[in-house]
Design an enzyme around this catalytic site. Structure first.
Site, PDB file in Angstrom:
ATOM      1  N   ARG A 205       0.821  -1.212   0.000  1.00  0.00           N
ATOM      2  CA  ARG A 205       0.000   0.000   0.000  1.00  0.00           C
ATOM      3  C   ARG A 205       0.852   1.258   0.000  1.00  0.00           C
ATOM      4  NH1 ARG A 205      -2.332  -0.949   6.111  1.00  0.00           N
ATOM      5  NH2 ARG A 205      -0.345  -0.848   7.225  1.00  0.00           N
ATOM      6  N   GLY A 207       3.870   1.542  -1.727  1.00  0.00           N
ATOM      7  CA  GLY A 207       4.605   1.716  -2.975  1.00  0.00           C
ATOM      8  C   GLY A 207       5.225   0.408  -3.432  1.00  0.00           C
ATOM      9  N   GLU A 208       6.534   0.445  -3.725  1.00  0.00           N
ATOM     10  CA  GLU A 208       7.224  -0.722  -4.273  1.00  0.00           C
ATOM     11  C   GLU A 208       8.523  -0.976  -3.521  1.00  0.00           C
ATOM     12  OE1 GLU A 208       5.865   0.035  -8.936  1.00  0.00           O
ATOM     13  OE2 GLU A 208       7.884   0.595  -8.264  1.00  0.00           O
ATOM     14  N   ASP A 323       2.091  -3.062  13.675  1.00  0.00           N
ATOM     15  CA  ASP A 323       1.653  -3.767  12.452  1.00  0.00           C
ATOM     16  C   ASP A 323       2.461  -5.052  12.269  1.00  0.00           C
ATOM     17  OD1 ASP A 323       0.099  -4.211  10.231  1.00  0.00           O
ATOM     18  OD2 ASP A 323       1.313  -2.964   8.889  1.00  0.00           O
TER      19      ASP A 323
END
Length: 493
Positions: A205, A207-208, A323
């Site tokens: 979510r 980017g890369e 997370d």
């Protein structure tokens, strides 16, 4: 009549005749004067003209008045179009005129010649335009390179590349200097701007993630889009926390923003682990009992260091991840883990008793959320609440690992926690119903009872999953319990 009188009379008659002629004026041919026998009289001149009209010669003859003659308009010829003459004796314009013969026409161009005549100049102009554009771009590129060289050369001199240092050397220098956070900012910029991206290895979510090369060494480059600047800044800030560096936390190398001319990319450079995330690793591999314990111990060690506060001038605040999941944990070559993705982490200032929560609307992964987060009963003013939520998530990750542990040739297929209770992308309401209302937890298979290591891991999981966060184990307690198990299983984490 005397002779003298006869001579005087003759002279008088002659004068009268001359006066009559002078009064009558100049007589000319007039082609338009059919009523006066094609004759006209004028005080000016006789005029004759031949003109080319519709490809034919048209003759005109007439009188020119004295004012028209003075205007000097009627008596001028135009090459190959009109031929005009003015004269001053009676009927002097009664002449035959022709336009001068034109030179022979130039040969007409055929289709081929016409094409060549048009195409060649157009091509030459196009080539000239392209050469001009190329020259301008080349000059611009040279200017940019010179400018970039002038800006970055001091960094290169300052740094590293010429010194022949490896990334490990740089990280060691940063750790030995007492900061334990990461290389200096100038060094980070130098590294980031000399990385060559190789291939994309993941998307999320944010980017890369790319595999890159720096001076022959592998690095991972997490590329954020400019709209996620807050996430990039927060993660870079957390990674550069003093004394954060640990073998079981992803090694931070550099953070930099790069402008590619169209948009700005935000780079986070870290150590590269070719085995990928724990999620990928467990999907591909079956683990032994010793392997399971090594993975679990390394996760507990990294989380314990993250949660721990180090007091002192070079101290470290306590940090909660927020997370924890198998996709945010990487597997190293030695089959141990490194906790990554600290973009949602919170820091605790024990002196001021404040919690530094990122101004980021994104929350953790719903599948891994603790019960108190799902039913919104978590006390966000107490830092311990965030640490306890991390422990719940770690218990779910341990369940994922244990399922892939082979005991007596039996092994479960890889599954996500609650795979049999909620859909693939569950909502908060769906997770709350299962976890809070029905108080369900992932199933612990009966065959785990036949293996001491799996029995211990099962007990740790249950104690991490308590609905009451205060009753859950701490990261340090989990680490100590698994360390004892590691000794029994003769594994080295």
């Amino acid at each position: 009549m005397t002779p003298a009188r006869r001579s005087a009379l003759s002279l008088a008659l002659l004068l009268v005749a001359l006066a009559s002629d002078l009064a009558a004026g100049l007589k000319c041919v007039c082609l338009l004067c059919d009523s006066s026998n094609f004759t006209c009289q004028t005080e000016g001149a006789c005029w004759a003209s031949v003109m080319l009209t519709n490809g034919k010669e048209q003759v005109s003859k007439s009188c020119v008045s004295l004012p028209e003659l003075n205007a000097q308009v009627f008596c001028h010829s135009s090459n190959n179009v009109t031929k005009t003459e003015c004269c001053f004796t009676d009927f002097c314009n009664n002449i035959t005129q022709h336009l001068p013969t034109a030179s022979p026409d130039a040969p007409r161009l055929g289709p081929t010649e016409l094409t060549v005549v048009i195409t060649v100049p157009v091509c030459l102009l196009s080539i000239a335009a392209m050469l001009t554009i190329w020259a301008c771009q080349d000059r611009q590129c040279t200017y940019r390179k010179t400018k970039r060289h002038n800006v970055e050369e001091p960094l290169a001199e300052y740094s590293l590349v010429n010194a022949g240092k490896t990334l490990k050397d740089l990280i060691y220098d940063a750790t030995a200097s007492g900061s334990g956070s990461g290389p200096p900012l100038l060094v980070q910029r130098t590294i980031a701007r000399t990385i060559v991206l190789q291939e994309i290895v993941g998307k999320g979510r944010f980017g890369e993630v790319w595999h890159g090369r720096w001076c022959g060494e592998d690095v991972a480059v997490k590329i954020f889009s400019s709209r996620d600047e807050r996430s990039w800044f927060r993660e870079a800030e957390i990674y550069q926390t003093v004394m954060l560096r640990h073998e079981n936390i992803l090694g931070f190398i550099a953070a930099d923003n790069k402008d590619n001319g169209t948009w700005t990319q935000l780079w986070l450079v870290s150590e590269y682990h070719e085995q990928g995330s724990l999620y990928d690793y467990l999907n591909r591999n079956i683990v032994t009992v010793a392997g399971m314990v090594k993975l679990a111990l390394s996760i507990a060690s990294g989380l314990a260091h993250l949660h721990m506060e180090i007091v002192g001038t070079q101290g470290k605040p306590a940090i909660a991840h927020r997370d924890i999941k198998s996709k945010n944990i990487l597997v190293k070559k030695c089959d141990t883990c490194a906790i990554a993705d600290l973009g949602l982490a919170v820091k605790h200032d024990s002196i001021m008793n404040t919690i530094d929560i990122p101004q980021n609307p994104k929350v953790g992964t719903k599948r891994y959320m603790a019960p108190e987060m799902l039913d919104d009963t978590m006390n966000v003013n107490i830092f311990e609440s965030f640490k306890r939520a991390d422990i719940y998530s770690v218990g779910l990750v341990y369940w994922e690992i244990a399922r892939r542990c082979s005991v007596g040739g039996l092994v479960e297929e890889y599954q996500l926690p609650y795979y049999d209770m909620v859909p693939s992308d569950p909502s908060i309401e769906e997770m709350r119903k299962v976890v809070c209302d029905q108080k369900l937890r992932p199933n612990l298979p009966n065959q785990w009872q036949s293996c001491e290591a799996l029995r211990v891991m099962g007990r740790i999981m249950r104690e991490c999953w308590y609905a009451n966060g205060a009753a859950r184990l701490t990261a340090l307690r989990v680490k100590k319990t698994i360390s004892q198990l590691c000794v029994k299983e003769d594994c080295k984490a």
